[in-house]
Design a protein around this motif. Structure first.
Motif, PDB file in Angstrom:
ATOM      1  N   UNK A 162       0.853  -1.186   0.000  1.00 58.97           N
ATOM      2  CA  UNK A 162       0.000   0.000   0.000  1.00 58.97           C
ATOM      3  C   UNK A 162       0.889   1.237   0.000  1.00 58.97           C
ATOM      4  N   UNK A 163       0.357   2.334  -0.502  1.00 60.71           N
ATOM      5  CA  UNK A 163       1.057   3.615  -0.439  1.00 60.71           C
ATOM      6  C   UNK A 163       0.370   4.463   0.624  1.00 60.71           C
ATOM      7  N   UNK A 164       1.148   4.908   1.621  1.00 61.41           N
ATOM      8  CA  UNK A 164       0.614   5.678   2.747  1.00 61.41           C
ATOM      9  C   UNK A 164       1.065   7.126   2.663  1.00 61.41           C
ATOM     10  N   UNK A 165       0.232   8.038   3.179  1.00 61.41           N
ATOM     11  CA  UNK A 165       0.738   9.393   3.378  1.00 61.41           C
ATOM     12  C   UNK A 165       1.478   9.425   4.717  1.00 61.41           C
ATOM     13  N   UNK A 166       2.168  10.513   4.986  1.00 58.52           N
ATOM     14  CA  UNK A 166       3.033  10.569   6.172  1.00 58.52           C
ATOM     15  C   UNK A 166       2.256  10.444   7.472  1.00 58.52           C
ATOM     16  N   UNK A 167       1.022  10.956   7.529  1.00 60.82           N
ATOM     17  CA  UNK A 167       0.239  10.846   8.755  1.00 60.82           C
ATOM     18  C   UNK A 167      -0.072   9.389   9.069  1.00 60.82           C
ATOM     19  N   UNK A 178      27.880   3.690 -17.239  1.00 58.47           N
ATOM     20  CA  UNK A 178      28.503   3.978 -15.956  1.00 58.47           C
ATOM     21  C   UNK A 178      28.588   2.748 -15.064  1.00 58.47           C
ATOM     22  N   UNK A 179      29.129   2.962 -13.874  1.00 55.57           N
ATOM     23  CA  UNK A 179      29.308   1.896 -12.898  1.00 55.57           C
ATOM     24  C   UNK A 179      28.022   1.763 -12.085  1.00 55.57           C
ATOM     25  N   UNK A 180      27.261   0.719 -12.361  1.00 53.87           N
ATOM     26  CA  UNK A 180      25.962   0.556 -11.707  1.00 53.87           C
ATOM     27  C   UNK A 180      26.081   0.167 -10.242  1.00 53.87           C
ATOM     28  N   UNK A 181      27.301  -0.113  -9.777  1.00 55.71           N
ATOM     29  CA  UNK A 181      27.533  -0.424  -8.365  1.00 55.71           C
ATOM     30  C   UNK A 181      28.061   0.782  -7.588  1.00 55.71           C
ATOM     31  N   UNK A 182      28.187   1.921  -8.243  1.00 51.73           N
ATOM     32  CA  UNK A 182      28.706   3.127  -7.592  1.00 51.73           C
ATOM     33  C   UNK A 182      27.727   3.640  -6.534  1.00 51.73           C
ATOM     34  N   UNK A 183      28.265   4.286  -5.509  1.00 55.01           N
ATOM     35  CA  UNK A 183      27.408   4.818  -4.443  1.00 55.01           C
ATOM     36  C   UNK A 183      26.388   5.818  -4.974  1.00 55.01           C
ATOM     37  N   UNK A 184      26.811   6.679  -5.885  1.00 57.92           N
ATOM     38  CA  UNK A 184      25.958   7.746  -6.377  1.00 57.92           C
ATOM     39  C   UNK A 184      25.683   7.569  -7.870  1.00 57.92           C
ATOM     40  N   UNK A 185      24.400   7.560  -8.220  1.00 56.03           N
ATOM     41  CA  UNK A 185      23.976   7.574  -9.613  1.00 56.03           C
ATOM     42  C   UNK A 185      22.992   8.731  -9.787  1.00 56.03           C
ATOM     43  N   UNK A 186      22.932   9.270 -10.978  1.00 55.45           N
ATOM     44  CA  UNK A 186      22.058  10.414 -11.257  1.00 55.45           C
ATOM     45  C   UNK A 186      20.632   9.909 -11.464  1.00 55.45           C
ATOM     46  N   UNK A 187      19.926   9.706 -10.340  1.00 55.17           N
ATOM     47  CA  UNK A 187      18.600   9.102 -10.370  1.00 55.17           C
ATOM     48  C   UNK A 187      17.494  10.144 -10.214  1.00 55.17           C
ATOM     49  N   UNK A 188      16.276   9.718 -10.564  1.00 54.37           N
ATOM     50  CA  UNK A 188      15.098  10.560 -10.391  1.00 54.37           C
ATOM     51  C   UNK A 188      14.204   9.961  -9.313  1.00 54.37           C
ATOM     52  N   UNK A 189      13.564  10.849  -8.522  1.00 56.95           N
ATOM     53  CA  UNK A 189      12.610  10.392  -7.519  1.00 56.95           C
ATOM     54  C   UNK A 189      11.377   9.811  -8.201  1.00 56.95           C
ATOM     55  N   UNK A 190      10.907   8.664  -7.685  1.00 60.22           N
ATOM     56  CA  UNK A 190       9.729   8.001  -8.259  1.00 60.22           C
ATOM     57  C   UNK A 190       8.566   7.925  -7.281  1.00 60.22           C
ATOM     58  N   UNK A 191       8.781   8.343  -6.041  1.00 58.93           N
ATOM     59  CA  UNK A 191       7.735   8.300  -5.036  1.00 58.93           C
ATOM     60  C   UNK A 191       7.273   9.722  -4.752  1.00 58.93           C
ATOM     61  N   UNK A 192       5.960   9.939  -4.819  1.00 57.32           N
ATOM     62  CA  UNK A 192       5.423  11.276  -4.588  1.00 57.32           C
ATOM     63  C   UNK A 192       5.821  11.788  -3.211  1.00 57.32           C
ATOM     64  N   UNK A 193       6.093  13.084  -3.134  1.00 59.19           N
ATOM     65  CA  UNK A 193       6.483  13.690  -1.859  1.00 59.19           C
ATOM     66  C   UNK A 193       5.397  13.450  -0.810  1.00 59.19           C
ATOM     67  N   UNK A 194       5.842  13.163   0.421  1.00 57.98           N
ATOM     68  CA  UNK A 194       4.889  12.964   1.510  1.00 57.98           C
ATOM     69  C   UNK A 194       4.237  11.593   1.520  1.00 57.98           C
ATOM     70  N   UNK A 195       4.821  10.629   0.799  1.00 58.10           N
ATOM     71  CA  UNK A 195       4.249   9.284   0.753  1.00 58.10           C
ATOM     72  C   UNK A 195       5.316   8.233   1.040  1.00 58.10           C
ATOM     73  N   UNK A 196       4.850   7.076   1.514  1.00 58.72           N
ATOM     74  CA  UNK A 196       5.707   5.958   1.893  1.00 58.72           C
ATOM     75  C   UNK A 196       5.059   4.684   1.346  1.00 58.72           C
ATOM     76  N   UNK A 197       5.866   3.772   0.844  1.00 57.14           N
ATOM     77  CA  UNK A 197       5.357   2.475   0.406  1.00 57.14           C
ATOM     78  C   UNK A 197       5.468   1.485   1.560  1.00 57.14           C
ATOM     79  N   UNK A 198       4.349   0.868   1.923  1.00 54.66           N
ATOM     80  CA  UNK A 198       4.338  -0.144   2.976  1.00 54.66           C
ATOM     81  C   UNK A 198       4.132  -1.522   2.357  1.00 54.66           C
ATOM     82  N   UNK A 199       4.894  -2.502   2.813  1.00 53.36           N
ATOM     83  CA  UNK A 199       4.740  -3.887   2.372  1.00 53.36           C
ATOM     84  C   UNK A 199       4.655  -4.792   3.591  1.00 53.36           C
ATOM     85  N   UNK A 200       3.652  -5.643   3.613  1.00 53.90           N
ATOM     86  CA  UNK A 200       3.532  -6.650   4.668  1.00 53.90           C
ATOM     87  C   UNK A 200       3.845  -8.011   4.059  1.00 53.90           C
ATOM     88  N   UNK A 201       4.812  -8.715   4.650  1.00 50.75           N
ATOM     89  CA  UNK A 201       5.217 -10.026   4.163  1.00 50.75           C
ATOM     90  C   UNK A 201       4.830 -11.081   5.195  1.00 50.75           C
TER      91      UNK A 201
END
Length: 213
Positions: A11-16, A168-191
């Motif tokens: 599920x995707x949760x908001x911060x509250x 580039x080196x896909x194992x490098x600490x830093x890669x020029x990535x883009x955010x994919x999760x909307x601000x103020x949201x968290x993905x929750x997973x129950x296993x």
């Protein structure tokens, strides 16, 4: 080769809602923080939808291959196959070195078919027959809690970032990535873990076969 078998709900949760869940989890003494990690998955797919795909419980049976790195530790890399079968998730792992990863990145895969790990042999077939190539690279900032003194887990992805891993080196600490999760949201997973009697483990190990198209 290691294996996990479990049911998964996302599920995707908001911060509250996330803060309320965190308060509830921390107030229960039987729950405990297992780990806070930075996870990188280097997928052998271009079309991974790492949010919606996990949320769609009706999605078809399939196998997803990736290379997994935890906390930028290149000494303990893994190849992972996540297989969905009739609502259950099977995860298989096999170790791989940084040098072997970089061989794959530059197209040197013949050695995979000689591996002592069946998962790496299957990856060789996926690359050579089904033409899978390195596609999406995803970084997760992940909290993981073990709940109810069991083998069940709740995990929260506080950040999801990605890039198409062509250069580039896909194992490098830093890669020029883009955010994919909307601000103020968290993905929750129950296993929810599934305990398989040992007598059936060898049979189940044969279940998630790579399909040849």
């Amino acid at each position: 080769m290691d294996r996990e078998v479990y049911y998964e709900n996302n599920n995707v949760l908001d911060l509250k809602d996330y803060e309320r869940m965190m308060e509830s989890i921390k107030n229960a003494p039987e729950n405990r923080l297992s780990k806070i990690s930075k996870i990188r998955k280097i997928y052998f797919n271009d079309d991974i939808n790492y949010l919606e795909d996990g949320l769609d419980m009706g999605s078809p049976d399939k196998d997803v291959y990736s290379i997994v790195m935890v906390d930028f530790d290149t000494e303990h890399l893994m190849v992972e196959r996540k297989s969905r079968r009739s609502g259950m998730i099977y995860k298989d792992y096999a170790p791989i070195t940084a040098q072997e990863c970089r061989k794959i990145f530059r197209g040197d895969v013949r050695w995979l078919k000689e591996s002592s790990y069946s998962l790496l042999k299957n990856l060789y077939l996926e690359i050579t027959v089904n033409l899978r190539t390195i596609g999406v690279v995803v970084d997760y900032e992940r909290q993981r809690f073990k709940v109810h003194n069991s083998n069940d887990y709740i995990q929260f992805d506080l950040s999801v970032r990605s890039i198409y891993g062509r250069k580039g080196d896909l194992l490098a600490d830093q890669l020029d990535m883009k955010d994919r999760l909307d601000a103020g949201h968290v993905v929750m997973t129950y296993k929810q873990s599934i305990n398989i009697p040992p007598i059936f483990r060898s049979v189940l190990a044969l279940v998630p076969k790579a399909e040849v198209s």
